[in-house]
Write an enzyme that holds these catalytic residues in place. Structure first.
Site, mmCIF file in Angstrom:
data_model
loop_
_atom_site.group_PDB
_atom_site.id
_atom_site.type_symbol
_atom_site.label_atom_id
_atom_site.label_comp_id
_atom_site.label_asym_id
_atom_site.label_seq_id
_atom_site.Cartn_x
_atom_site.Cartn_y
_atom_site.Cartn_z
ATOM 1 N N CYS A 6 1.201 -6.613 16.346
ATOM 2 C CA CYS A 6 2.578 -6.096 16.333
ATOM 3 C C CYS A 6 3.580 -7.201 16.623
ATOM 4 O O CYS A 6 4.786 -6.982 16.476
ATOM 5 C CB CYS A 6 2.780 -5.023 17.396
ATOM 6 S SG CYS A 6 1.705 -3.623 17.210
ATOM 7 N N LYS A 9 -3.091 -0.230 10.138
ATOM 8 C CA LYS A 9 -2.198 -0.760 9.108
ATOM 9 C C LYS A 9 -2.919 -1.475 7.964
ATOM 10 O O LYS A 9 -2.401 -1.567 6.878
ATOM 11 C CB LYS A 9 -1.220 -1.731 9.754
ATOM 12 C CG LYS A 9 -0.122 -1.042 10.503
ATOM 13 C CD LYS A 9 0.964 -2.019 10.858
ATOM 14 C CE LYS A 9 2.092 -1.318 11.560
ATOM 15 N NZ LYS A 9 3.203 -2.213 11.829
ATOM 16 N N HIS A 28 -2.781 -0.822 16.976
ATOM 17 C CA HIS A 28 -3.919 -1.517 16.374
ATOM 18 C C HIS A 28 -5.244 -1.197 17.058
ATOM 19 O O HIS A 28 -6.307 -1.575 16.562
ATOM 20 C CB HIS A 28 -3.687 -3.028 16.402
ATOM 21 C CG HIS A 28 -2.631 -3.466 15.442
ATOM 22 N ND1 HIS A 28 -1.293 -3.422 15.743
ATOM 23 C CD2 HIS A 28 -2.715 -3.922 14.172
ATOM 24 C CE1 HIS A 28 -0.604 -3.846 14.705
ATOM 25 N NE2 HIS A 28 -1.433 -4.152 13.740
ATOM 26 N N HIS A 54 0.833 -1.204 0.000
ATOM 27 C CA HIS A 54 0.000 0.000 0.000
ATOM 28 C C HIS A 54 0.871 1.258 0.000
ATOM 29 O O HIS A 54 2.106 1.182 -0.030
ATOM 30 C CB HIS A 54 -1.018 -0.035 1.138
ATOM 31 C CG HIS A 54 -0.438 -0.065 2.519
ATOM 32 N ND1 HIS A 54 0.461 0.870 2.969
ATOM 33 C CD2 HIS A 54 -0.627 -0.916 3.564
ATOM 34 C CE1 HIS A 54 0.775 0.618 4.223
ATOM 35 N NE2 HIS A 54 0.144 -0.483 4.611
ATOM 36 N N LYS A 84 -5.517 9.125 11.423
ATOM 37 C CA LYS A 84 -4.473 8.119 11.551
ATOM 38 C C LYS A 84 -5.096 6.817 11.038
ATOM 39 O O LYS A 84 -6.255 6.537 11.294
ATOM 40 C CB LYS A 84 -4.078 7.971 13.022
ATOM 41 C CG LYS A 84 -2.939 6.990 13.193
ATOM 42 C CD LYS A 84 -2.607 6.806 14.663
ATOM 43 C CE LYS A 84 -1.476 5.830 14.870
ATOM 44 N NZ LYS A 84 -1.598 4.532 14.249
ATOM 45 N N CYS A 142 -3.675 -1.965 22.356
ATOM 46 C CA CYS A 142 -2.441 -1.707 21.623
ATOM 47 C C CYS A 142 -2.532 -0.301 21.034
ATOM 48 O O CYS A 142 -3.523 0.017 20.358
ATOM 49 C CB CYS A 142 -2.293 -2.725 20.500
ATOM 50 S SG CYS A 142 -1.142 -2.190 19.237
ATOM 51 N N HIS A 158 3.958 1.432 2.408
ATOM 52 C CA HIS A 158 5.112 0.643 1.967
ATOM 53 C C HIS A 158 5.763 1.316 0.751
ATOM 54 O O HIS A 158 6.984 1.361 0.633
ATOM 55 C CB HIS A 158 4.687 -0.763 1.532
ATOM 56 C CG HIS A 158 3.889 -1.514 2.561
ATOM 57 N ND1 HIS A 158 2.670 -2.088 2.287
ATOM 58 C CD2 HIS A 158 4.145 -1.776 3.857
ATOM 59 C CE1 HIS A 158 2.215 -2.688 3.375
ATOM 60 N NE2 HIS A 158 3.089 -2.508 4.341
ATOM 61 N N CYS A 197 0.485 -8.008 21.861
ATOM 62 C CA CYS A 197 -0.362 -7.675 20.704
ATOM 63 C C CYS A 197 0.017 -8.610 19.567
ATOM 64 O O CYS A 197 1.179 -8.636 19.141
ATOM 65 C CB CYS A 197 -0.174 -6.219 20.271
ATOM 66 S SG CYS A 197 -1.021 -5.879 18.707
#
Ligand code: ME8
Length: 637
Positions: free
Chosen positions: A129, A298, A146, A18, A295, A143, A21, A126
């Protein structure tokens, strides 16, 4: 010749590639292209992180084996980098034997030297992560990344004696100011290190996780995914003793997002120290892309859609937008309107038009070959007042080099666009189309056309790391073959007689009515004239030049930007209502004028100490800058 080794994070294979990355990988690609252009011997590494619970769980959910999922998604990343024209030198997968061998050798070494012991640990974990969180890091029992509840896990595991390196690491970071950069992340790490550092659990019992590299000294455990993943940077060079390792490792720099600061800034240096390997040179940390100011977690598909815009608007436009829009280190917002805005203004108007205008003039007025410049006194006198493009370019070259040393891509591009602006103004002020009508001014015309051709040739080199496809087209239009070199980017290198072809439509303008919101009018009807003031009245206002050191959005505000400015003798925070007109990266490094003796005021919770001067008319707002270099703090009267 300098040597340079740059790595991206290796991406998890449970996700599709995405925008996030792509940004990191584009940054690494632009940097390695720049260093190669500068004549360095470079190596860029990317790849995929394929072990661990997260991958095993995602594979089970998809009804696949973890290896099949890893194969599929690792190929998707590779395909994305191919489509984006990323020139990496190596692509590592943590399921490859070459990687596993190095991880096992490292574990064995640390076990043999007593750096690893067996212990029991309980903690908040988590799964997203793949790590334990300390009480301090947990937000509402969740977390922080997340925003999902954490699970309490207690088990016997192997531990790396990381705590014993705490004092050494603090000292190392304090004595190497740019080990972690930009500075905000260095400060964040020093902040983490104020609390006691725990030993790191580096194994997972196979009863819970099977998908990983088995410990060489206990086959009931696999390696914790971070201990496995970080070693990719070493295993891709064949490990200690390999020729590639000896050559490139001393020059390694990493690029990562801020989400993985802790493993890279704390675990990794301690691991390297324990293994008696040299530390990396720099950890270059960038901020997060947000969408519409939010925000993003992920795994949100919008980030994948954002990346798909590269096909709609071209790789070069996409690269330009992400490199120009994000001040490296700070968060930035991604939007299609923003991309189209920059494409139309910077790429179509400023660069595309310049290339089209200049090549057309050379073809129409000089028969398609570069004329010789006439550097006689008469020509200089006739072009009096027109700034020397050679000098402007020299400054651009230095500014780009300085910006690239600091990973400040936005500043490098701003510097190149200053040159583009100067060349456009040069065309306007020399008016070659008018010179062409007066045969007795041929020498002036030739000089102007030579300068334009030479400017385009230099742009074809300087833009190569950032807009590789367009820079190649520009060089080809000017008959330049072979790989570009920064050492060729000096004024006067272009030979008279070089053939030139027209190049138009480098970046076609996009109809932005469909994407851009209507510009708000910012001017109000003027009422009565304000009363006259005396010079003494005016003297009570302290105006000073201030250099913008950092600009960032004020959370939850559409209009405000928080600027950190240098006033020569002090740094200040100034809040300015200009967010709808300037992206933070546009202001970085600018010298603006502020009212320095204004009472402090709180705006959306941020204390502002001063006011940035700006003018506005018909919906356009422009901040005041100084048109010659003045030091920060200089008085304005
Ligand atoms: O963390 N904005 O992999 P990952 C900017 N496998 N960059 C972003 C981003 C965003 N919104 N989202 C992701 C891992 N990134 C580990 C790394 S390295 C030894 C192991 C980018 O697939 C950014 O570079 O979750 C971030 O650090 C990385 O993707 C995380 O990728």
């Amino acid at each position: 010749m300098a040597t340079f080794y740059l790595t991206t994070p290796i991406y998890y294979v449970n996700d599709r590639p995405h925008l996030g990355h792509a940004y990191t990988t584009i940054v690494a690609d632009a940097m390695t292209r720049y260093r190669r252009l500068a004549g360095d011997e470079v190596r860029m590494l990317t790849g995929t992180d394929e072990h661990g619970e997260k991958i095993a769980q995602a594979a089970a959910k998809a009804g696949m084996t973890p290896q099949a999922m890893a194969d599929q998604n690792s190929a998707a990343f590779r395909e994305t980098w191919r489509a984006l024209g990323i020139q990496y030198d190596d692509y590592i997968r943590t399921t490859e034997d070459r990687h596993k061998t190095v991880v096992r050798a490292m574990l064995q070494k640390l076990w043999d030297t007593g750096e690893i012991y067996l212990g029991t640990y309980g903690g908040h974990y988590c799964f997203g992560c793949e790590r334990f969180y300390t009480e301090k890091e947990i937000v509402d029992g969740k977390c922080p990344d997340h925003l999902r509840p954490l699970e309490w896990i207690e088990e016997q595991n192997y531990f790396f004696k990381m705590s014993k390196y705490q004092a050494w690491l603090v000292d190392y970071i304090e004595h190497h100011p740019d080990f972690i950069r930009p500075e905000r992340y260095r400060n964040e790490v020093l902040g983490f290190l104020r609390d006691p550092l725990q030993d790191l659990s580096i194994s997972r019992p196979k009863t819970r996780v099977e998908w990983g590299i088995e410990l060489p000294f206990d086959d009931k455990y696999v390696t914790y995914v971070w201990f496995d993943a970080l070693l990719n940077y070493v295993s891709a060079l064949g490990g200690p003793g390999d020729e590639r390792f000896e050559k490139f490792w001393p020059h390694v720099q990493h690029v990562t997002g801020k989400d993985i600061l802790k493993p890279h800034a704390i675990y990794w240096p301690c691991m390297l120290k324990a293994a008696e390997l040299p530390l990396y040179q720099h950890l270059n940390v960038h901020g997060y892309w947000t969408l519409g100011g939010h925000k993003i977690s992920k795994s949100i598909g919008n980030l994948v859609e954002a990346l798909a815009l590269k096909e709609k608007y071209s790789n070069d436009a996409f690269r330009y937008f992400v490199l120009r829009e994000m001040s490296f280190g700070l968060d930035a917002d991604f939007s299609e309107e923003g991309l189209v805005g920059r494409l139309n203004a910077d790429l179509a108007n400023d660069l595309g038009n310049l290339v089209s205008r200049a090549t057309t003039l050379i073809v129409n007025c000089a028969g398609g070959t570069v004329p010789p410049p006439h550097e006689s006194a008469a020509v200089f006198a006739a072009l009096r007042g027109v700034p020397s493009l050679a000098q402007v370019f020299e400054k651009t070259r230095t500014d780009v080099a300085r910006a690239m040393d600091a990973f400040a891509f936005h500043r490098a591009l701003a510097a190149i666009w200053e040159f583009v602006g100067a060349v456009n103004r040069y065309v306007d002020s020399t008016q070659p189309w008018a010179l062409a009508k007066e045969p007795e001014r041929r020498a002036q015309l030739d000089t102007v056309l030579y300068s334009l051709a030479e400017s385009l040739r230099l742009l074809g080199v300087a833009l190569a790391p950032f807009l590789p496809d367009s820079a190649l087209k520009i060089r080809q239009a000017l008959g330049q073959t072979g790989d570009p070199k920064l050492s060729d980017a000096t004024w006067g290198g272009l030979k008279a007689g070089t053939p030139v072809q027209k190049l138009s439509g480098l970046f076609p303008r996009i109809d932005d009515k469909k994407t851009a919101p209507a510009a708000a009018a910012t001017t109000k009807p003027v009422g009565e004239d304000p009363p006259r003031i005396t010079v003494a009245d005016f003297g009570t206002i302290e105006l000073r030049v201030a250099e913008v050191l950092a600009a960032e959005p004020v959370p939850k505000s559409k209009k405000l930007l928080k600027l950190t400015v240098d006033l020569g003798t002090e740094q200040r925070t100034v809040v300015a209502g200009i967010a709808e007109h300037y992206a933070p990266a546009d202001l970085d490094g600018k010298k603006v004028v502020i009212v320095a003796n204004l009472e402090p005021a709180k705006l959306m919770g941020v204390e502002s100490n001063g006011m940035v001067l700006a003018g506005s008319a018909d919906g356009t707002l422009a901040v005041l800058t100084v048109d010659r270099d003045l030091p920060p703090g200089a008085k304005v009267r």
